[in-house]
Design an enzyme around this catalytic site. Structure first.
Site, PDB file in Angstrom:
ATOM      1  N   SER A 181     -11.432  -1.083  11.557  1.00  0.00           N
ATOM      2  CA  SER A 181     -10.898  -1.646  10.303  1.00  0.00           C
ATOM      3  C   SER A 181     -11.875  -2.454   9.468  1.00  0.00           C
ATOM      4  O   SER A 181     -11.530  -2.866   8.350  1.00  0.00           O
ATOM      5  CB  SER A 181      -9.665  -2.509  10.604  1.00  0.00           C
ATOM      6  OG  SER A 181      -8.547  -1.693  10.880  1.00  0.00           O
ATOM      7  N   LYS A 207     -12.385  -1.486   5.859  1.00  0.00           N
ATOM      8  CA  LYS A 207     -11.577  -1.968   4.732  1.00  0.00           C
ATOM      9  C   LYS A 207     -12.356  -2.894   3.799  1.00  0.00           C
ATOM     10  O   LYS A 207     -11.921  -3.141   2.667  1.00  0.00           O
ATOM     11  CB  LYS A 207     -10.321  -2.670   5.263  1.00  0.00           C
ATOM     12  CG  LYS A 207      -9.358  -1.726   5.997  1.00  0.00           C
ATOM     13  CD  LYS A 207      -8.111  -2.465   6.451  1.00  0.00           C
ATOM     14  CE  LYS A 207      -7.073  -1.519   7.044  1.00  0.00           C
ATOM     15  NZ  LYS A 207      -7.315  -1.187   8.457  1.00  0.00           N
ATOM     16  N   SER A 220      -4.595  -6.309   7.821  1.00  0.00           N
ATOM     17  CA  SER A 220      -5.226  -5.019   8.133  1.00  0.00           C
ATOM     18  C   SER A 220      -4.271  -3.840   7.942  1.00  0.00           C
ATOM     19  O   SER A 220      -4.239  -2.906   8.748  1.00  0.00           O
ATOM     20  CB  SER A 220      -5.760  -5.024   9.575  1.00  0.00           C
ATOM     21  OG  SER A 220      -6.793  -4.080   9.732  1.00  0.00           O
ATOM     22  N   LYS A 227     -13.833  -9.775   8.347  1.00  0.00           N
ATOM     23  CA  LYS A 227     -12.851  -8.782   8.800  1.00  0.00           C
ATOM     24  C   LYS A 227     -13.133  -8.358  10.229  1.00  0.00           C
ATOM     25  O   LYS A 227     -14.279  -8.194  10.627  1.00  0.00           O
ATOM     26  CB  LYS A 227     -12.897  -7.547   7.888  1.00  0.00           C
ATOM     27  CG  LYS A 227     -11.805  -6.508   8.186  1.00  0.00           C
ATOM     28  CD  LYS A 227     -10.463  -6.967   7.669  1.00  0.00           C
ATOM     29  CE  LYS A 227      -9.332  -5.998   8.032  1.00  0.00           C
ATOM     30  NZ  LYS A 227      -8.929  -6.108   9.455  1.00  0.00           N
TER      31      LYS A 227
END
Length: 405
Positions: A72, A75, A127, A233
């Site tokens: 993720s 992203k 997320s 993140k």
């Protein structure tokens, strides 16, 4: 004969004194003689990098250019592209494809309408894979088209060669990969956007959706728990393991770390804390180049001269004096414990008034001990000085003896 012995002893004393001065000149920069040098962190994750967030200079690396699955942290690219191609106030309508997206979700409903800004918070804090798909479809009509935009961005705009995306969320795909080094570059770029910075530093936000009323909680556990943490993140899939991109700032130091394929969630945060702790403890800003400094590449009539357009004060290990050299293309290289890397692009000038350093000077200094200043006084010079001093003493004594006669 006794006089000669005395003069020899005097010369030896001078040699010992001058050698002592030369020894002090070899003390690690920024460290007192005998002080301990900060050791590099032991990282258990398969790949990692730590960079100076202001200059992009690498401070530490482990398999930093090895291809890995990002999960993720993908992203980050989805978010920065959405910010650059749309307005946070734009209304996004959620499709069935987005509603049925697999993996982590913020439970968007088909036909639900949300401001782009809200979806970006759902993307980066919670997320949400459904948010990623809704954003991609709004910008480019499909996940596939948006993935093409992502690839054009990383390869064309950022010049990265180790990254390729097939979706906006980071779901597993063998053609969806990156490197720690590339992710650090992406993070540095994204953190220059004030809206992006505000989103990734948010700890908690209320969420009111058609199917889900709750709070978005930032999955990055460093926010609010690690001193100076500012983003960014985390991610996880079975194939990728635990991944994390983090940023932190203290005083004049700003760092970005990337950890890929950690064996567990605890391990990814342990490794990141080690990286950041190392950066804050072992590095300091140091002015290596002043605006207007002139550098030479090559020698003789074919030598080229380049000028620094601006000053350069990167984070440098406090026990190391890096070496600078310039190539014929005007790129300024810095060699240190982390290897050689380009730190600036210089401007070619003709003629140059003065030369601060040349590539031959830097090459000649490569035999110096790592982490030490080059000793400015050689042993031969020390001996010559001692002999000269002894001769002066002899001549003075001889003149005094003649006068006394």
């Amino acid at each position: 004969m006794r006089r000669m012995h005395r003069y020899a002893r005097a010369g030896l004393s001078i040699v010992v004194f001058l050698v002592g001065i030369g020894g002090l000149a070899g003390t690690p920069i920024g460290a007192e003689p005998g002080s301990a040098v900060q050791s590099e962190p032991a990282i258990q994750s398969e790949s990692a990098i730590l960079i100076d967030a202001d200059t992009g200079i690498a401070l530490f690396g482990k398999n930093a250019n090895t291809r890995m699955y990002p999960a993720s942290i993908t992203k980050m690219v989805t978010a920065i592209l959405a910010l650059e191609t749309s307005d946070p106030d734009e209304t996004v309508t959620v499709s069935r494809t987005a509603r049925e997206e697999e993996g982590t979700r913020i439970y968007l409903a088909e036909g639900e309408q949300k401001p782009m800004g809200d979806l970006l918070y759902g993307l980066m804090l919670n997320s949400g894979n459904d948010a990623a798909t809704a954003i991609a479809e709004h910008v480019d009509g499909s996940k596939e088209a948006f993935s093409n935009r992502m690839n054009e961005f990383v390869s064309g705009k950022l010049g990265l060669t180790g990254t390729h995306f097939t979706n906006p969320s980071g779901l597993p795909d063998e053609d969806h990969y990156t490197t720690a080094s590339d992710m650090a570059v992406i993070a540095k770029y994204a953190m220059q956007n004030p809206t992006f910075r505000a989103i990734v530093s948010t700890k908690k936000m209320a969420w009111n959706g058609l199917e889900w009323q709750s709070s978005l909680i930032n999955h990055n556990k460093l926010i609010g728990t690690y001193e100076g943490a500012t983003g960014i993140k985390n991610g996880y899939t079975v194939a990728a393991g635990s991944t994390l991109v983090a940023s932190a700032a203290r005083g004049t130091k700003s760092l970005i770390g990337v950890v890929l394929k950690a064996p567990s969630s605890n391990a990814v945060y342990d490794d990141m804390k080690k990286l950041l702790d190392y950066g804050f403890a072992a590095f300091e800003p140091r002015e290596l180049v002043k605006a207007g400094d002139v550098f030479a590449a090559g020698s003789g009539e074919s030598a080229l001269e380049f000028k620094a357009v601006s000053s350069l004060s990167p984070l440098v290990r406090n026990d190391i004096q890096p070496q600078l050299s310039v190539g014929e293309d005007g790129r300024l290289w810095m060699s240190s414990a982390t290897g050689a890397q380009v730190v600036a692009q210089l401007e070619q000038v003709k003629p140059a008034e003065s030369v601060r350093i040349s590539s031959s000077d830097a090459a000649a200094s490569e035999d110096s001990a790592p982490g030490h200043r080059r000793n400015p006084v050689s042993v031969i010079t020390l001996v010559a000085l001692a002999v000269f001093c002894a001769i002066v003493v002899l001549r003075v004594r001889k003149k005094r003896r003649i006068k006394s006669l």
